[in-house]
Design a protein around this motif. Structure first.
Motif, PDB file in Angstrom:
ATOM      1  N   LEU A  76       0.866   7.308   7.438  1.00 17.69           N
ATOM      2  CA  LEU A  76      -0.463   6.935   6.931  1.00 17.69           C
ATOM      3  C   LEU A  76      -0.513   5.450   6.589  1.00 17.69           C
ATOM      4  N   LYS A  77       0.574   4.956   6.047  1.00 17.24           N
ATOM      5  CA  LYS A  77       0.669   3.538   5.700  1.00 17.24           C
ATOM      6  C   LYS A  77       0.492   2.684   6.954  1.00 17.24           C
ATOM      7  N   GLN A  78       1.154   3.067   8.036  1.00 20.00           N
ATOM      8  CA  GLN A  78       1.027   2.329   9.290  1.00 20.00           C
ATOM      9  C   GLN A  78      -0.398   2.398   9.822  1.00 20.00           C
ATOM     10  N   LEU A  79      -0.999   3.586   9.786  1.00 20.32           N
ATOM     11  CA  LEU A  79      -2.380   3.728  10.262  1.00 20.32           C
ATOM     12  C   LEU A  79      -3.326   2.843   9.462  1.00 20.32           C
ATOM     13  N   TYR A  80      -3.167   2.854   8.147  1.00 17.00           N
ATOM     14  CA  TYR A  80      -4.021   2.039   7.274  1.00 17.00           C
ATOM     15  C   TYR A  80      -3.848   0.552   7.584  1.00 17.00           C
ATOM     16  N   GLN A  81      -2.613   0.123   7.762  1.00 15.94           N
ATOM     17  CA  GLN A  81      -2.361  -1.285   8.050  1.00 15.94           C
ATOM     18  C   GLN A  81      -2.915  -1.684   9.408  1.00 15.94           C
ATOM     19  N   GLN A  82      -2.854  -0.780  10.393  1.00 11.57           N
ATOM     20  CA  GLN A  82      -3.441  -1.058  11.702  1.00 11.57           C
ATOM     21  C   GLN A  82      -4.958  -1.187  11.602  1.00 11.57           C
ATOM     22  N   GLN A  83      -5.568  -0.316  10.795  1.00 13.09           N
ATOM     23  CA  GLN A  83      -7.025  -0.318  10.671  1.00 13.09           C
ATOM     24  C   GLN A  83      -7.551  -1.507   9.880  1.00 13.09           C
ATOM     25  N   THR A  84      -6.844  -1.878   8.832  1.00 10.82           N
ATOM     26  CA  THR A  84      -7.388  -2.858   7.881  1.00 10.82           C
ATOM     27  C   THR A  84      -6.671  -4.197   7.885  1.00 10.82           C
ATOM     28  N   GLY A  85      -5.448  -4.233   8.375  1.00  8.42           N
ATOM     29  CA  GLY A  85      -4.652  -5.448   8.286  1.00  8.42           C
ATOM     30  C   GLY A  85      -4.109  -5.682   6.883  1.00  8.42           C
ATOM     31  N   GLN A  86      -4.364  -4.748   5.986  1.00 12.36           N
ATOM     32  CA  GLN A  86      -3.919  -4.874   4.593  1.00 12.36           C
ATOM     33  C   GLN A  86      -2.641  -4.076   4.368  1.00 12.36           C
ATOM     34  N   CYS A  87      -1.845  -4.563   3.446  1.00 16.79           N
ATOM     35  CA  CYS A  87      -0.605  -3.883   3.087  1.00 16.79           C
ATOM     36  C   CYS A  87      -0.846  -2.969   1.892  1.00 16.79           C
ATOM     37  N   LEU A  88      -0.068  -1.916   1.829  1.00 16.29           N
ATOM     38  CA  LEU A  88      -0.070  -1.009   0.689  1.00 16.29           C
ATOM     39  C   LEU A  88       1.198  -1.247  -0.123  1.00 16.29           C
ATOM     40  N   ARG A  89       1.252  -0.664  -1.291  1.00 17.25           N
ATOM     41  CA  ARG A  89       2.441  -0.778  -2.142  1.00 17.25           C
ATOM     42  C   ARG A  89       3.680  -0.367  -1.352  1.00 17.25           C
ATOM     43  N   ALA A  90       4.757  -1.063  -1.578  1.00 17.27           N
ATOM     44  CA  ALA A  90       6.003  -0.800  -0.855  1.00 17.27           C
ATOM     45  C   ALA A  90       6.498   0.617  -1.087  1.00 17.27           C
ATOM     46  N   GLU A  91       6.205   1.207  -2.254  1.00 18.89           N
ATOM     47  CA  GLU A  91       6.706   2.542  -2.590  1.00 18.89           C
ATOM     48  C   GLU A  91       6.016   3.654  -1.805  1.00 18.89           C
ATOM     49  N   PHE A  92       4.818   3.397  -1.289  1.00 16.84           N
ATOM     50  CA  PHE A  92       4.082   4.436  -0.579  1.00 16.84           C
ATOM     51  C   PHE A  92       4.790   4.727   0.740  1.00 16.84           C
ATOM     52  N   GLY A  93       5.191   5.988   0.925  1.00 16.79           N
ATOM     53  CA  GLY A  93       5.888   6.383   2.149  1.00 16.79           C
ATOM     54  C   GLY A  93       7.365   6.061   2.144  1.00 16.79           C
ATOM     55  N   LEU A  94       7.891   5.713   0.984  1.00 13.47           N
ATOM     56  CA  LEU A  94       9.309   5.399   0.864  1.00 13.47           C
ATOM     57  C   LEU A  94      10.030   6.588   0.249  1.00 13.47           C
ATOM     58  N   ALA A  95      11.024   7.100   0.943  1.00 15.56           N
ATOM     59  CA  ALA A  95      11.781   8.249   0.454  1.00 15.56           C
ATOM     60  C   ALA A  95      12.539   7.869  -0.811  1.00 15.56           C
ATOM     61  N   PRO A  96      12.631   8.785  -1.777  1.00 17.98           N
ATOM     62  CA  PRO A  96      13.369   8.480  -3.004  1.00 17.98           C
ATOM     63  C   PRO A  96      14.800   8.014  -2.748  1.00 17.98           C
ATOM     64  N   SER A  97      15.486   8.620  -1.777  1.00 23.19           N
ATOM     65  CA  SER A  97      16.867   8.204  -1.492  1.00 23.19           C
ATOM     66  C   SER A  97      16.906   6.775  -0.944  1.00 23.19           C
ATOM     67  N   THR A  98      15.888   6.393  -0.186  1.00 23.70           N
ATOM     68  CA  THR A  98      15.810   5.021   0.317  1.00 23.70           C
ATOM     69  C   THR A  98      15.540   4.060  -0.831  1.00 23.70           C
ATOM     70  N   ALA A  99      14.658   4.438  -1.741  1.00 22.18           N
ATOM     71  CA  ALA A  99      14.371   3.597  -2.906  1.00 22.18           C
ATOM     72  C   ALA A  99      15.637   3.395  -3.736  1.00 22.18           C
ATOM     73  N   THR A 100      16.414   4.459  -3.921  1.00 21.88           N
ATOM     74  CA  THR A 100      17.669   4.359  -4.670  1.00 21.88           C
ATOM     75  C   THR A 100      18.630   3.416  -3.964  1.00 21.88           C
ATOM     76  N   PHE A 101      18.758   3.560  -2.649  1.00 15.74           N
ATOM     77  CA  PHE A 101      19.630   2.685  -1.861  1.00 15.74           C
ATOM     78  C   PHE A 101      19.212   1.228  -2.019  1.00 15.74           C
ATOM     79  N   LEU A 102      17.924   0.952  -1.917  1.00 16.30           N
ATOM     80  CA  LEU A 102      17.446  -0.431  -2.025  1.00 16.30           C
ATOM     81  C   LEU A 102      17.706  -0.997  -3.417  1.00 16.30           C
ATOM     82  N   ARG A 103      17.521  -0.178  -4.450  1.00 15.64           N
ATOM     83  CA  ARG A 103      17.814  -0.638  -5.821  1.00 15.64           C
ATOM     84  C   ARG A 103      19.295  -0.972  -5.957  1.00 15.64           C
ATOM     85  N   GLN A 104      20.142  -0.155  -5.379  1.00 16.50           N
ATOM     86  CA  GLN A 104      21.587  -0.388  -5.454  1.00 16.50           C
ATOM     87  C   GLN A 104      21.971  -1.669  -4.702  1.00 16.50           C
TER      88      GLN A 104
END
Length: 168
Positions: A135-163
């Motif tokens: 959905l984030k990709q579709l929205y960005q294609q339609q509007t050219g606007q970015c959404l919050r980085a956390e939207f569509g980010l798996a919790p395990s990926t967020a943990t990895f990035l924090r680490q």
């Protein structure tokens, strides 16, 4: 765990408030599913769990309904799910359920497997987050606007990035 379930649904609600009705129904540039179709699919999974009477049937889909074309209806369905979750007793999360899903590629192959209500809610949240990334990709294609980085980010990926940030 309830906070995770509710936060996952809240992400969808926050996202829907950003959309116009035309953005909700616009097909993807590659001819793929619209935001509305993805949202209906996400909600189908949650409602398969919420409406289960011991059988979570992921094959009961509501394709082609008003939900795919009406973001206000999607918001109402999200509110309904949040109310259900808030009223769900903690002990229900360990309740055994049978899960039905089609695992066939070339032909239909329905299987039933045992699970728990809590495990299926975890699955529905993970599944939703996977679709949020699309959905984030579709929205960005339609509007050219970015959404919050956390939207569509798996919790395990967020943990990895924090680490990784702590390692630097």
């Amino acid at each position: 765990m309830y906070q995770h379930y509710l936060a996952t649904l809240q992400q969808a609600e926050d996202f829907l408030f950003k959309l116009t009705p035309s953005q909700y129904i616009a097909a993807a540039a590659d001819g793929g599913s619209s935001i509305g179709k993805h949202m209906r699919h996400i909600l189908d999974h949650f409602f398969a769990i919420a409406n289960s009477d011991g059988l979570v049937n992921y094959e009961q889909r509501q394709r082609g309904t008003a939900l795919e074309a009406d973001p206000a209806l999607a918001l109402a369905k999200l509110a309904q799910l949040k109310t259900w979750l808030k009223q769900l007793p903690q002990q229900q999360l360990t309740r055994s359920v049978m899960v039905r899903s089609d695992i066939g590629i070339g032909t239909q192959q329905l299987v039933n497997v045992e699970s728990t209500l809590g495990r299926e809610l975890m699955f529905a949240c993970s599944h939703a987050i996977h679709h949020y990334a699309m959905l984030k990709q579709l929205y960005q294609q339609q509007t050219g606007q970015c959404l919050r980085a956390e939207f569509g980010l798996a919790p395990s990926t967020a943990t990895f990035l924090r680490q990784q940030q702590c390692v630097r």
